[in-house]
Scaffold this motif. Structure first.
Motif, short mmCIF file in Angstrom:
data_model
loop_
_atom_site.label_atom_id
_atom_site.label_comp_id
_atom_site.label_asym_id
_atom_site.label_seq_id
_atom_site.Cartn_x
_atom_site.Cartn_y
_atom_site.Cartn_z
N GLN A 52 0.81 -1.22 0.00
CA GLN A 52 0.00 0.00 0.00
C GLN A 52 0.85 1.27 0.00
O GLN A 52 0.33 2.36 -0.25
CB GLN A 52 -0.93 0.01 1.22
CG GLN A 52 -1.99 -1.09 1.14
CD GLN A 52 -2.92 -1.00 2.33
OE1 GLN A 52 -2.61 -1.51 3.40
NE2 GLN A 52 -4.05 -0.33 2.17
N CYS A 90 -10.76 -0.25 3.29
CA CYS A 90 -9.33 -0.39 3.01
C CYS A 90 -8.81 0.98 2.60
O CYS A 90 -9.45 1.68 1.81
CB CYS A 90 -9.16 -1.40 1.86
SG CYS A 90 -7.45 -1.65 1.40
N LEU A 91 -7.67 1.35 3.14
CA LEU A 91 -7.12 2.67 2.81
C LEU A 91 -6.80 2.80 1.32
O LEU A 91 -6.73 3.91 0.79
CB LEU A 91 -5.86 2.94 3.64
CG LEU A 91 -6.08 3.10 5.16
CD1 LEU A 91 -4.74 3.29 5.86
CD2 LEU A 91 -7.02 4.25 5.48
N HIS A 132 -6.92 -9.35 6.94
CA HIS A 132 -6.99 -8.34 5.88
C HIS A 132 -5.58 -7.92 5.44
O HIS A 132 -5.29 -7.85 4.24
CB HIS A 132 -7.79 -7.12 6.41
CG HIS A 132 -7.91 -5.99 5.45
ND1 HIS A 132 -9.12 -5.56 4.95
CD2 HIS A 132 -6.97 -5.16 4.90
CE1 HIS A 132 -8.91 -4.52 4.13
NE2 HIS A 132 -7.61 -4.27 4.07
N GLU A 133 -4.72 -7.66 6.42
CA GLU A 133 -3.37 -7.18 6.08
C GLU A 133 -2.52 -8.28 5.42
O GLU A 133 -1.77 -8.00 4.47
CB GLU A 133 -2.65 -6.62 7.32
CG GLU A 133 -3.33 -5.41 7.93
CD GLU A 133 -3.75 -4.35 6.93
OE1 GLU A 133 -3.02 -4.11 5.95
OE2 GLU A 133 -4.84 -3.77 7.11
N HIS A 136 -3.23 -8.52 1.84
CA HIS A 136 -2.50 -7.52 1.04
C HIS A 136 -1.13 -8.05 0.63
O HIS A 136 -0.65 -7.78 -0.47
CB HIS A 136 -2.27 -6.24 1.84
CG HIS A 136 -3.39 -5.25 1.77
ND1 HIS A 136 -3.79 -4.67 0.60
CD2 HIS A 136 -4.18 -4.73 2.74
CE1 HIS A 136 -4.79 -3.82 0.85
NE2 HIS A 136 -5.05 -3.84 2.15
NI NI Z 1 -6.54 -2.79 3.11
#
Ligand code: NI
Length: 148
Positions: A52, A90-91, A132-133, A136
């Motif tokens: 990210q 999610c960012l 979640h992380e 990614h």
């Molecule tokens: Ni996310």
């Protein structure tokens, strides 16, 4: 400590690349984690993964038990069959909120900032954030989960 730009968009190839485990907790790794913490705080997130911020290391940070926790080379080694469904954002996906099924309990192994191996059992919100992380770090985003 610079705040890093957050990579946006479900089709962005940077977010789709699988990350690589880091061989050691170097100064560079520590600096990356510091910057990720600043970036996540600024964005009011509860987790952030290296892709990210356009990096390829297998590193993420997550709020666990209310505390920002760096996870270096994290692996989810156990997952409960029991899942629950809850809303996630999610960012990297502004204004997207989806109901995502996640295991209620997980075991995660990782290295901490000192390079020490850790193994923790997490439940509920903490388990959800870490799943979640870690997604990614495999190039997986919440939009990949079929919702019904
Ligand atoms: Ni996310």
């Amino acid at each position: 400590m610079p705040i890093l730009p957050i990579v946006i968009g479900p089709d962005n190839p940077i977010l789709r690349k699988k990350t690589k485990p880091v061989p050691a907790v170097t100064k560079d790794v520590k600096q990356l984690i510091k910057d990720m913490i600043e970036t996540m705080k600024e964005a009011s997130g509860v987790g952030l993964a290296a892709p990210q911020v356009a990096r390829t290391e297998r590193i993420c940070i997550a709020v666990i038990g209310g505390k920002i926790t760096p996870l270096i080379n994290p692996v989810i080694s156990g997952k409960s069959k029991e899942k629950d469904l809850d809303q996630e954002g999610c960012l990297s996906l502004p204004n997207v909120w989806l109901m995502i099924p996640r295991s209620v309990e997980i075991t995660v192994t990782y290295k901490d900032l000192k390079g020490k191996k850790q193994q923790r059992k997490l439940k509920n919100f903490d388990a959800r954030v870490v799943q979640h992380e870690v997604d990614h770090l495999e190039g997986v985003l919440i939009v990949d989960y079929a919702t019904s």
